[in-house]
Enzyme design. Structure first.
Site, PDB file in Angstrom:
ATOM      1  N   PHE A   1      -7.816  33.453-107.775  1.00 40.88           N
ATOM      2  CA  PHE A   1      -7.859  34.664-106.949  1.00 40.88           C
ATOM      3  C   PHE A   1      -7.841  35.919-107.810  1.00 40.88           C
ATOM      4  CE2 PHE A   1      -7.286  32.387-103.056  1.00 40.88           C
ATOM      5  CZ  PHE A   1      -6.562  31.252-103.424  1.00 40.88           C
ATOM      6  N   GLY A   2      -8.466  36.988-107.306  1.00 42.63           N
ATOM      7  CA  GLY A   2      -8.343  38.279-107.963  1.00 42.63           C
ATOM      8  C   GLY A   2      -7.070  38.956-107.468  1.00 42.63           C
ATOM      9  N   GLY A   3      -6.664  40.051-108.127  1.00 45.13           N
ATOM     10  CA  GLY A   3      -5.531  40.834-107.647  1.00 45.13           C
ATOM     11  C   GLY A   3      -4.152  40.242-107.925  1.00 45.13           C
TER      12      GLY A   3
ATOM     13  N   SER B   1     -14.857  42.056-113.319  1.00 44.45           N
ATOM     14  CA  SER B   1     -15.084  40.905-112.444  1.00 44.45           C
ATOM     15  C   SER B   1     -15.454  41.463-111.081  1.00 44.45           C
ATOM     16  CB  SER B   1     -13.811  40.059-112.309  1.00 44.45           C
ATOM     17  OG  SER B   1     -13.906  39.247-111.147  1.00 44.45           O
TER      18      SER B   1
ATOM     19  N   MET C   1     -15.139  27.850-112.513  1.00 46.63           N
ATOM     20  CA  MET C   1     -13.886  27.189-112.119  1.00 46.63           C
ATOM     21  C   MET C   1     -14.275  26.087-111.133  1.00 46.63           C
ATOM     22  SD  MET C   1     -11.672  30.673-111.874  1.00 46.63           S
ATOM     23  CE  MET C   1     -13.168  31.673-111.856  1.00 46.63           C
TER      24      MET C   1
ATOM     25  N   MET D   1     -16.156  29.577-108.025  1.00 47.44           N
ATOM     26  CA  MET D   1     -15.071  28.658-107.645  1.00 47.44           C
ATOM     27  C   MET D   1     -15.595  27.653-106.625  1.00 47.44           C
ATOM     28  SD  MET D   1     -12.017  31.467-107.311  1.00 47.44           S
ATOM     29  CE  MET D   1     -11.756  32.713-108.565  1.00 47.44           C
TER      30      MET D   1
ATOM     31  N   ASP E   1      -8.475  37.374-119.181  1.00 43.47           N
ATOM     32  CA  ASP E   1      -8.950  37.375-117.797  1.00 43.47           C
ATOM     33  C   ASP E   1      -7.796  37.197-116.822  1.00 43.47           C
ATOM     34  OD1 ASP E   1     -11.195  35.170-115.888  1.00 43.47           O
ATOM     35  OD2 ASP E   1     -10.518  37.225-115.547  1.00 43.47           O
TER      36      ASP E   1
ATOM     37  N   ASP F   1     -17.083  35.084-111.265  1.00 47.37           N
ATOM     38  CA  ASP F   1     -16.163  33.970-111.050  1.00 47.37           C
ATOM     39  C   ASP F   1     -16.693  32.992-110.013  1.00 47.37           C
ATOM     40  OD1 ASP F   1     -13.834  36.494-111.443  1.00 47.37           O
ATOM     41  OD2 ASP F   1     -13.887  34.720-112.747  1.00 47.37           O
TER      42      ASP F   1
ATOM     43  N   HIS G   1     -18.501  39.967-115.200  1.00 50.88           N
ATOM     44  CA  HIS G   1     -17.793  38.690-115.182  1.00 50.88           C
ATOM     45  C   HIS G   1     -17.931  38.109-113.781  1.00 50.88           C
ATOM     46  CE1 HIS G   1     -14.555  35.973-116.597  1.00 50.88           C
ATOM     47  NE2 HIS G   1     -14.158  35.975-115.350  1.00 50.88           N
TER      48      HIS G   1
ATOM     49  N   MET H   1      -6.823  32.823-119.921  1.00 43.43           N
ATOM     50  CA  MET H   1      -6.447  33.169-118.557  1.00 43.43           C
ATOM     51  C   MET H   1      -5.034  33.761-118.536  1.00 43.43           C
ATOM     52  SD  MET H   1      -9.071  32.430-116.758  1.00 43.43           S
ATOM     53  CE  MET H   1      -8.265  32.923-115.242  1.00 43.43           C
TER      54      MET H   1
ATOM     55  N   GLY I   1      -5.394  40.079-114.096  1.00 47.80           N
ATOM     56  CA  GLY I   1      -4.296  41.031-113.983  1.00 47.80           C
ATOM     57  C   GLY I   1      -4.315  42.175-114.973  1.00 47.80           C
TER      58      GLY I   1
ATOM     59  N   SER J   1      -9.649  43.751-109.944  1.00 42.93           N
ATOM     60  CA  SER J   1      -9.014  44.712-109.035  1.00 42.93           C
ATOM     61  C   SER J   1      -8.591  45.981-109.771  1.00 42.93           C
ATOM     62  CB  SER J   1      -7.810  44.061-108.362  1.00 42.93           C
ATOM     63  OG  SER J   1      -6.946  43.484-109.324  1.00 42.93           O
TER      64      SER J   1
ATOM     65  N   HIS K   1     -18.065  32.527-115.201  1.00 43.48           N
ATOM     66  CA  HIS K   1     -16.807  31.796-115.430  1.00 43.48           C
ATOM     67  C   HIS K   1     -16.736  30.687-114.379  1.00 43.48           C
ATOM     68  CE1 HIS K   1     -12.096  31.988-115.196  1.00 43.48           C
ATOM     69  NE2 HIS K   1     -12.534  30.833-115.645  1.00 43.48           N
TER      70      HIS K   1
HETATM   71  C1  DX5 Z   1      -9.291  34.583-111.452  1.00 44.03           C
HETATM   72  C2  DX5 Z   1     -10.570  35.058-112.088  1.00 44.03           C
HETATM   73  C3  DX5 Z   1     -10.482  36.463-112.661  1.00 44.03           C
HETATM   74  C4  DX5 Z   1     -10.174  37.530-111.617  1.00 44.03           C
HETATM   75  C5  DX5 Z   1      -9.846  38.835-112.303  1.00 44.03           C
HETATM   76  O1  DX5 Z   1      -9.352  33.222-111.245  1.00 44.03           O
HETATM   77  O2  DX5 Z   1     -10.975  34.174-113.114  1.00 44.03           O
HETATM   78  O3  DX5 Z   1     -11.704  36.778-113.315  1.00 44.03           O
HETATM   79  O4  DX5 Z   1     -11.235  37.707-110.771  1.00 44.03           O
HETATM   80  O5  DX5 Z   1      -9.460  39.780-111.346  1.00 44.03           O
HETATM   81  P1  DX5 Z   1      -8.138  40.660-111.528  1.00 44.03           P
HETATM   82  O6  DX5 Z   1      -8.418  41.574-112.711  1.00 44.03           O
HETATM   83  O7  DX5 Z   1      -8.010  41.387-110.245  1.00 44.03           O
HETATM   84  O8  DX5 Z   1      -7.008  39.721-111.816  1.00 44.03           O
HETATM   85 ZN    ZN Z   2     -12.660  34.937-114.346  1.00 43.54          ZN
END
Ligand code: DX5
Ligand code: ZN
Length: 228
Positions: free
Chosen positions: A143-145, A9, A68, A37, A175, A35, A33, A137, A177, A198, A66
């Site tokens: 959010f990432g991380g 991602s 959202m 939003m 997807d 994302d 990937h 999910m 963590g 991340s 993806h």
């Molecule tokens: C979260 C996203 C994920 C995210 C993954 O809403 O859909 O794709 O970016 O990033 P990590 O691997 O850091 O959780």
């Molecule tokens: Zn995603």
């Protein structure tokens, strides 16, 4: 078990150097990937079709968008035109998911359902035969991380069982963590595509991180009996 695949991602990548960030890991991955939003479905805003186009120009790796967002049907065609090969949405936002599936397939893309951690898997089986991917999910979207939610692992197993028992073509993708220290857990639970944000764009050495995840998937392929 279908072929094991890696999908970074770009959410935590350095957008000031996006082309470089994409090209540095492209040799080690199977998908990117992306994302998207809208600040409504999730409390965050990311990017639109022009960023997808930029990634498209930077590499020839397939792109999985993806969504959202609250109105996925309206954005199937723009993201397909931008270079998406696959588009996944959260079906609970759509009154009738069928019409969104039709808009995505009609735009020439593969289609998928994203399954929120708080939402049951049951509703997936009704549409499974039309899907190319079920995106499980393992964090709450937005959010990432974030930290991986271990409580979702049984749902990944259930998704793998559902797909196999129905003889469906859908990939089971996880997807949120996922990093080198828990990639075995999700693959052994039945995921064949692994998203990592991340865990790759960690601000240190993204190509090395991608190579590590890639070689771990290759090792795991032998143990999970990956179909050639
Ligand atoms: C979260 C996203 C994920 C995210 C993954 O809403 O859909 O794709 O970016 O990033 P990590 O691997 O850091 O959780
Ligand atoms: Zn995603």
């Amino acid at each position: 078990m279908p072929r094991l695949q890696l999908a970074p991602s770009i959410l935590t990548a350095d957008f000031g150097r996006l082309t470089e960030e994409v090209q540095s890991v492209a040799p080690y991955v199977d998908w990117f990937h992306l994302d998207v939003m809208d600040g409504h479905y999730v409390p965050n805003l990311t990017f639109g079709p022009s960023t997808v186009e930029a990634v498209r120009r930077a590499c020839d790796v397939p792109l999985h968008v993806h969504l959202m967002i609250n109105n996925p049907k309206d954005f199937a065609a723009p993201f397909a035109a931008a270079g998406a090969s696959r588009i996944t949405f959260h079906p609970e936002v759509a009154g009738e998911p069928e019409s969104v599936i039709e808009s995505i397939v009609g735009a020439g893309c593969g289609v998928g359902f994203a399954v929120h951690p708080d939402i049951d898997l049951d509703f997936v089986s009704k549409y499974l035969s039309e899907l190319d991917v079920v995106l499980m999910m393992t964090v709450r979207p937005g959010f990432g991380g974030q930290k991986f939610m271990n409580e979702v692992v049984p749902k990944i197993e259930a998704a793998r069982q559902l797909v196999d028992s129905e003889g469906a073509r859908a990939d089971v993708e996880v997807d949120g963590g996922v990093k080198i220290d828990n990639i075995d857990l999700v693959v052994n639970a039945g995921a064949n595509i692994v998203v990592s944000g991340s865990g790759i764009y960690d601000g240190m050495d993204a190509p090395a991180a991608a190579r590590r995840l890639r070689s771990r998937l290759e090792q795991l392929a032998a143990t999970v009996g990956e179909a050639s």
